[in-house]
Design an enzyme around this catalytic site. Structure first.
Site, mmCIF file in Angstrom:
data_model
loop_
_atom_site.group_PDB
_atom_site.id
_atom_site.type_symbol
_atom_site.label_atom_id
_atom_site.label_comp_id
_atom_site.label_asym_id
_atom_site.label_seq_id
_atom_site.Cartn_x
_atom_site.Cartn_y
_atom_site.Cartn_z
ATOM 1 C CE LYS A 1 -3.734 33.510 -16.868
ATOM 2 N NZ LYS A 1 -3.061 33.077 -15.660
ATOM 3 C CB VAL B 1 3.552 36.580 -19.954
ATOM 4 C CG1 VAL B 1 4.284 35.380 -20.558
ATOM 5 C CG2 VAL B 1 2.416 37.027 -20.861
ATOM 6 N N GLY C 1 4.542 34.929 -14.522
ATOM 7 C CA GLY C 1 4.533 35.219 -13.078
ATOM 8 C C GLY C 1 5.586 36.244 -12.710
ATOM 9 N N GLY D 1 -2.575 22.699 -5.136
ATOM 10 C CA GLY D 1 -3.081 24.048 -5.413
ATOM 11 C C GLY D 1 -2.525 24.660 -6.690
ATOM 12 C CD GLU E 1 -8.118 28.115 -11.368
ATOM 13 O OE1 GLU E 1 -9.339 28.144 -11.464
ATOM 14 O OE2 GLU E 1 -7.376 29.097 -11.481
ATOM 15 C CG ASP F 1 -2.350 30.013 -18.395
ATOM 16 O OD1 ASP F 1 -2.862 30.912 -17.704
ATOM 17 O OD2 ASP F 1 -1.121 29.779 -18.398
ATOM 18 C CE LYS G 1 0.360 32.514 -18.123
ATOM 19 N NZ LYS G 1 0.696 31.352 -17.274
HETATM 20 P P1 NAP Z 1 -7.920 34.414 -6.783
HETATM 21 O O1 NAP Z 1 -7.094 33.885 -5.673
HETATM 22 O O2 NAP Z 1 -9.060 33.606 -7.273
HETATM 23 O O3 NAP Z 1 -8.460 35.845 -6.331
HETATM 24 C C1 NAP Z 1 -9.437 36.552 -7.041
HETATM 25 C C2 NAP Z 1 -9.906 37.721 -6.189
HETATM 26 O O4 NAP Z 1 -10.788 38.510 -6.955
HETATM 27 C C3 NAP Z 1 -10.662 37.289 -4.931
HETATM 28 O O5 NAP Z 1 -10.326 38.132 -3.870
HETATM 29 C C4 NAP Z 1 -12.128 37.479 -5.321
HETATM 30 O O6 NAP Z 1 -12.958 37.848 -4.226
HETATM 31 C C5 NAP Z 1 -12.025 38.670 -6.261
HETATM 32 N N1 NAP Z 1 -13.083 38.658 -7.264
HETATM 33 C C6 NAP Z 1 -13.246 37.793 -8.299
HETATM 34 N N2 NAP Z 1 -14.331 38.105 -9.009
HETATM 35 C C7 NAP Z 1 -14.868 39.193 -8.416
HETATM 36 C C8 NAP Z 1 -16.008 39.998 -8.679
HETATM 37 N N3 NAP Z 1 -16.821 39.739 -9.705
HETATM 38 N N4 NAP Z 1 -16.252 41.044 -7.856
HETATM 39 C C9 NAP Z 1 -15.444 41.304 -6.816
HETATM 40 N N5 NAP Z 1 -14.334 40.596 -6.519
HETATM 41 C C10 NAP Z 1 -14.070 39.547 -7.302
HETATM 42 O O7 NAP Z 1 -7.017 34.734 -8.066
HETATM 43 P P2 NAP Z 1 -5.426 34.906 -8.128
HETATM 44 O O8 NAP Z 1 -4.791 33.557 -8.191
HETATM 45 O O9 NAP Z 1 -4.980 35.856 -7.094
HETATM 46 O O10 NAP Z 1 -5.245 35.527 -9.590
HETATM 47 C C11 NAP Z 1 -5.517 36.886 -9.827
HETATM 48 C C12 NAP Z 1 -5.025 37.264 -11.227
HETATM 49 O O11 NAP Z 1 -3.622 37.060 -11.307
HETATM 50 C C13 NAP Z 1 -5.624 36.431 -12.369
HETATM 51 O O12 NAP Z 1 -5.757 37.227 -13.517
HETATM 52 C C14 NAP Z 1 -4.548 35.382 -12.608
HETATM 53 O O13 NAP Z 1 -4.573 34.846 -13.912
HETATM 54 C C15 NAP Z 1 -3.312 36.204 -12.387
HETATM 55 N N6 NAP Z 1 -2.141 35.430 -12.032
HETATM 56 C C16 NAP Z 1 -2.203 34.580 -10.984
HETATM 57 C C17 NAP Z 1 -1.069 33.855 -10.646
HETATM 58 C C18 NAP Z 1 -1.082 32.905 -9.482
HETATM 59 O O14 NAP Z 1 -0.064 32.277 -9.236
HETATM 60 N N7 NAP Z 1 -2.173 32.787 -8.742
HETATM 61 C C19 NAP Z 1 0.120 34.013 -11.400
HETATM 62 C C20 NAP Z 1 0.144 34.916 -12.471
HETATM 63 C C21 NAP Z 1 -1.006 35.630 -12.779
HETATM 64 P P3 NAP Z 1 -13.225 36.822 -2.999
HETATM 65 O O15 NAP Z 1 -11.915 36.680 -2.311
HETATM 66 O O16 NAP Z 1 -14.241 37.482 -2.149
HETATM 67 O O17 NAP Z 1 -13.706 35.547 -3.641
HETATM 68 N N1 HSE Z 2 -2.294 28.816 -14.139
HETATM 69 C C1 HSE Z 2 -1.046 29.448 -14.466
HETATM 70 C C2 HSE Z 2 0.049 28.406 -14.586
HETATM 71 C C3 HSE Z 2 -0.598 30.440 -13.412
HETATM 72 O O1 HSE Z 2 -0.141 27.248 -14.198
HETATM 73 O O2 HSE Z 2 1.113 28.750 -15.078
HETATM 74 C C4 HSE Z 2 -0.969 31.847 -13.696
HETATM 75 O O3 HSE Z 2 -0.491 32.332 -14.915
#
Ligand code: NAP
Ligand code: HSE
Length: 435
Positions: A106, A133, A135, A188, A191, A202, A206
């Protein structure tokens, strides 16, 4: 856009294999087993020694972005790294190299969406971001496609799961902000640095994305009124409850006379409206179109599988373009006649919590400061008193007033000798059936 791919196989390259990336990799691998054309070619990570939630075919994990971005075998790049950089540069490189891009980022879409949409068009490829936006909630594609014939009148949403979890804990369990935040971190949801969620960055990213798609107006994230939930205290929930409300972090965008007002802030929501019952990490987006009327999109706004569901929808659309040609739905053009309104133009009822001297004449002084700015009091509650300090909590509910006037009134009230502090000012959200 022309069909491509590699025979019966469409190469997927992941940038990131964390929470969402691992669930997307699992989904791609499972779909392959079920005969789909999707083929996971490579996944970029920082630390290849980390334990992963998914087992990848030998040689798929890479630490050099070029192995994804410059590979002839990758047709669709799926960016799931997060953060502005290097994600933005990688997306630019992928689009410039003729690869379709799917992202859940986002921050990048909010800050650079216009430039990236242009770059995708110049290169004849698609850029999709359904998971950025809400999820797992389908909201981007409905706005782009199913609702394209509507003039969208308004959006109102709970689009941050972490803060909705914290506020729900405070409302239902009487938790303090600090305890609810610790709880969210332990589970979890939040953060270690909770700034992006708690200070509403955030939610601002969105709503700026949704506003661009719904109204055809470019809304820079840093002009949107933003207020997080740090000031919201346990007693605000007790007092709100006595008044028939709960408190939610709302993101809203609405056409008003003269333009579009976009805002993100905590709000008193009547306890009897459906939004008050959207609890925990759930998200919801209310949309209103001139043809369709009101709509309600509710679901899991975060988490590995719900987010992977949205990402995979985009991946399958990109695969269909590669296979069959055609294109994905495009953002409506910018409407040059729709301007952005300042928050000072907003009008609503207000909840004001003050700590005051518990002595005669106090209320008259406060009422005078409000009256001077055309603000009329609807009700006053004297709540917790502290006899030792000679102070009391006062909660004032106003009739609808202009934001600019309310802010000036708060400054004047804060300066009164009988007022210890204006502890909180919360806007009351209005609903059609609000009494
Ligand atoms: P995450 O668990 O922190 O995973 C990030 C991944 O990217 C990890 O595998 C990390 O590698 C890799 N990475 C980060 N920086 C890097 C770099 N400079 N070079 C190479 N690899 C790199 O994040 P996530 O929660 O999956 O979120 C990913 C995206 O989805 C974000 O944009 C987030 O806003 C979006 N999102 C997440 C959720 C959610 O519920 N988590 C919901 C909606 C949207 P390593 O594993 O080696 O550290
Ligand atoms: N940090 C976001 C939230 C999840 O709490 O809604 C990813 O968009």
């Amino acid at each position: 856009m022309s069909g491509r791919g590699h025979g019966t196989s469409i190469g997927i390259g992941l940038l990131g294999l964390g929470v969402v990336g691992s669930a997307v990799a699992s989904a791609v691998i499972s779909s392959r087993k079920n005969g789909s054309e999707l083929n996971l070619r490579s996944a970029l990570v920082r630390d290849p020694s980390r334990q992963r939630a998914v087992k990848l075919p030998q040689g798929t994990l890479v630490t050099d972005a070029s192995a994804v971005l410059d590979s002839q075998n990758v047709d669709v790049v799926v960016e799931l790294m997060g953060g502005e950089q290097p994600a933005f540069d990688y997306i630019c490189r992928a689009l410039s190299g003729g690869k379709h891009v799917v992202t859940a980022n986002k921050e990048v879409i909010s800050k650079h969406g216009e430039q990236l949409r242009e770059l995708a068009a110049e290169n004849g490829v698609s850029l999709q971001y359904e998971a950025s936006v809400g999820g797992g909630i389908p909201i981007i594609n409905p706005l782009l496609d199913d609702l394209a014939a509507n003039e969208i009148l308004g959006l109102r949403a709970i689009i941050n799961g972490t803060t909705n979890y914290i506020l729900t804990q405070m409302a239902t369990g009487g938790a303090s902000f600090e305890d609810a935040l610790s709880d969210a971190q332990r589970l979890g949801y939040a953060e270690a640095d909770p700034t992006a969620d708690v200070d509403a960055f955030d939610a601002v990213y969105k709503i700026s994305i949704l506003a661009r798609l719904a109204f055809g107006v470019s809304v820079p994230f840093d002009v949107i009124y933003r207020e997080g939930i740090r000031r919201t205290a346990a007693q605000d929930f007790r007092y709100a409850d006595e008044l028939g409300y709960t408190i939610k972090l709302l993101a809203a965008a609405r056409r008003e006379d003269g333009g579009l007002l976009v805002r993100v802030h905590p709000a008193l929501v009547p306890a009897n409206v459906p939004m008050a019952k959207v609890e925990g990490v759930l998200n919801v987006v209310e949309a209103e179109g001139d043809l369709v009327g009101p709509l309600w999109f509710q679901g899991r706004g975060a988490g590995a599988e719900p987010t992977a569901s949205a990402v995979m929808g985009d991946v399958r659309r990109a695969a269909a373009v590669l296979r069959d040609g055609g294109s994905v739905p495009q953002a409506r053009p910018i409407d040059p006649d729709l301007s952005l309104l300042a928050m000072a133009e907003h009008e609503c009822k207000y909840y004001v919590r003050l700590t005051v001297r518990d002595s005669p004449g106090v209320l008259a002084q406060i009422a005078g400061a409000l009256g001077d700015l055309d603000i009329s009091i609807a009700s006053v509650l004297q709540m917790d008193a502290d006899p030792e300090r000679g102070s009391a909590d006062l909660v004032i509910m106003t009739h609808p007033a202009r934001e600019a006037n309310m802010q000036r009134a708060v400054e004047r009230i804060d300066a009164l000798g009988v007022v210890d502090t204006v502890a909180n000012l919360i806007r009351v959200e209005s609903y059609p059936d609000d009494r």
